[in-house]
Design a protein around this motif. Structure first.
Motif, short mmCIF file in Angstrom:
data_model
loop_
_atom_site.label_atom_id
_atom_site.label_comp_id
_atom_site.label_asym_id
_atom_site.label_seq_id
_atom_site.Cartn_x
_atom_site.Cartn_y
_atom_site.Cartn_z
N THR A 152 0.84 -1.20 0.00
CA THR A 152 0.00 0.00 0.00
C THR A 152 0.88 1.25 0.00
N ASP B 149 0.78 -2.90 -10.19
CA ASP B 149 0.54 -3.51 -8.88
C ASP B 149 0.71 -5.02 -9.03
N SER C 79 4.03 -7.10 -2.64
CA SER C 79 3.63 -7.10 -1.23
C SER C 79 4.33 -8.24 -0.49
N LYS D 257 0.32 -13.07 1.23
CA LYS D 257 0.88 -13.15 -0.11
C LYS D 257 1.80 -14.38 -0.26
C1 LIG Z 1 -2.39 -7.32 -1.00
C2 LIG Z 1 -2.53 -6.33 -2.08
C3 LIG Z 1 -2.14 -5.00 -1.91
C4 LIG Z 1 -1.72 -4.43 -0.59
O1 LIG Z 1 -0.63 -5.05 -0.02
P1 LIG Z 1 -0.17 -4.68 1.47
O2 LIG Z 1 1.25 -5.11 1.51
O3 LIG Z 1 -1.05 -5.45 2.39
O4 LIG Z 1 -0.32 -3.22 1.63
C5 LIG Z 1 -2.24 -4.15 -2.99
N1 LIG Z 1 -2.69 -4.59 -4.17
C6 LIG Z 1 -3.07 -5.86 -4.38
C7 LIG Z 1 -3.55 -6.26 -5.72
C8 LIG Z 1 -3.01 -6.77 -3.32
O5 LIG Z 1 -3.42 -8.02 -3.51
#
Ligand SMILES: *Cc1c(COP(=O)(O)O)cnc(C)c1O
Length: 432
Positions: free
Chosen positions: A79, A175, A199, A204
């Protein structure tokens, strides 16, 4: 055989094995840091330690080598990484940022944080990523960037979207939170646009509890990303700044990763190739077996790509089943046990993914920061129901997602999953 949802016996009751990738390697790494006494060495002023301590820097070197990318910037979450990326691209209040309607919410809030307006675009029927066919009509003179998402681990339509971005001079922010190790033509997801974000959150593929990684081949963007990560305003000196535009968005945050997280992430990165191999093999097995059930359609793979399968998406055919997807999936869920370490999430099988983002109250009411509807008060954009019909149909009618392919699941565990689906299919008359 009576279905469990109708009071029959569950197909399986003992929980599925945990997905736990943390082992002695991570334990030793954490101890190494604890014993050093240096849990973080960052300083938010101009100093050798502005770029973090030895574990943070080693992680960044190793990540860059693995993913073949010039700059790696670790942060405390994906994030934060997304927010920093939008900032580094110089996005300004009132700008428009194109983003997929079907993704984790932070992909879109990244635009809002800089006062920009998320413009939601529909997804591909086959691959669930941003649909290039829907983008061009949404581009206006205000559009500054496209946030693409390698959703479920599938790389976005790189060639087409990058070409469009070039034509209109837009940044591509990728992303890749769900796609570490996925590839497009032998190039890693995360390195396909101008800036990529991974992430390291617990849910994950690999994780350090919390954490994120930003990558880019662009020296200027990398410099800005490192500034935003660590109190940019405190280190930029007034002297030598001739072009005041260099100050745009150089308001810093504290997005720094600790040494402990970095040390864990270094061990996790070493495990990624093997974890991915297992995940892919499991997914392909389940994909083939589940597709034998007439109302389940297998997942499609984008040509020339390697998928990372954060979740395994399947399609449900309501006509063939003679009932709505939710009824069928509720019945399958009732046959199956929870997964260890994830008991709270019950059975790792869902209909749809997350609610289409523009249906969140944030966008429906156009209330984000403060009392006056900033930044929506800078724009006429609205978010009506039906805005992205493919996304809505996926979410409310056809998409199934599950995580039964995670490493740790044995062939017999996966067979139980398949047999639970079969049991429901064979006894579907009980549900009609
Ligand atoms: C998990 C996720 C995020 C956020 O990840 P964090 O490390 O928890 O902030 C952003 N984008 C996608 C597509 C995600 O699956």
């Amino acid at each position: 055989m009576k279905l469990a949802i109708n009071g029959g016996e569950k197909y399986r009751t003992n929980p599925f094995p945990a997905y736990n990738t943390i082992g002695v390697q991570e334990e030793e790494a954490v101890l190494r840091v604890l014993r050093s006494g240096k849990l973080s060495t960052y300083l938010g002023t101009w100093h050798d330690d502005f770029y973090g301590g030895p574990e943070v820097r080693a992680l960044e070197r190793e990540w860059g080598d693995y993913f073949s990318v010039k700059h790696t910037i670790s942060v405390n979450s994906a994030t934060s990484g997304l927010y920093a990326a939008v900032g580094a691209c110089g996005i300004s209040p009132g700008d428009e940022v194109i983003v997929s309607a079907y993704t984790m919410s932070a992909s879109a809030t990244a635009a809002l944080v800089y006062g920009a307006i998320p413009i939601f675009v529909d997804i591909e029927e086959d691959y669930y990523c941003l649909d290039v066919k829907s983008i061009e009509s949404k581009i206006t003179p205000k559009t500054k960037a496209i946030i693409v998402v390698d959703i479920f681990g599938q790389p976005y339509d790189r060639d087409a979207i990058n070409a469009l971005a070039k034509k209109y001079n837009l940044y591509v922010i990728e992303d890749a939170a769900q796609a570490p190790g996925a590839m497009h033509n032998n190039k890693f997801a995360g390195t396909l646009g101008d800036i990529g974000i991974y992430s390291l959150n617990y849910h994950k593929h690999i994780h350090s509890g919390e954490g994120g990684i930003i990558v880019t081949d662009d020296d200027v963007l990398a410099h800005k990303l490192r500034l935003i990560r660590n109190h940019a305003e405190a280190v930029l000196s007034a002297k030598g700044i001739e072009d005041k535009s260099e100050l745009i968005n150089m308001v810093g945050f504290n997005y720094r990763m600790t040494e402990i997280e970095a040390a864990i992430a270094r061990e996790q990165l070493k495990k990624l190739p093997d974890l991915l191999t297992q995940r892919l093999a499991n997914t392909m097995y389940l994909n083939d077996q589940l597709a034998k059930i007439p109302c389940i359609l297998p997942t499609k793979l984008r040509p020339n790509c390697k998928h990372a399968f954060y979740v395994h998406p399947l399609q449900f055919d309501e006509k063939i089943a003679g009932m709505h997807r939710n009824r069928f999936i509720d019945a399958v869920k009732a046959e199956l046990p929870p997964t260890l370490l994830r008991e709270e999430s019950t059975v790792l099988l869902s209909y749809g993914y997350v609610r289409p983002l523009y249906l969140q109250p944030l966008y429906q009411e156009r209330i984000a920061f403060g009392r006056n509807g900033y930044p929506f008060n800078l724009s006429d954009v609205t978010y009506p129901k039906g805005l992205c019909p493919v996304t809505e149909n996926m979410h409310y009618n056809t998409l199934i997602t599950h995580e039964f392919m995670r490493p740790g699941m044995a062939r017999s565990d996966m067979d139980d999953v398949v047999n639970a689906f079969k049991k429901v299919w064979e006894n579907k008359a009980e549900l009609l």
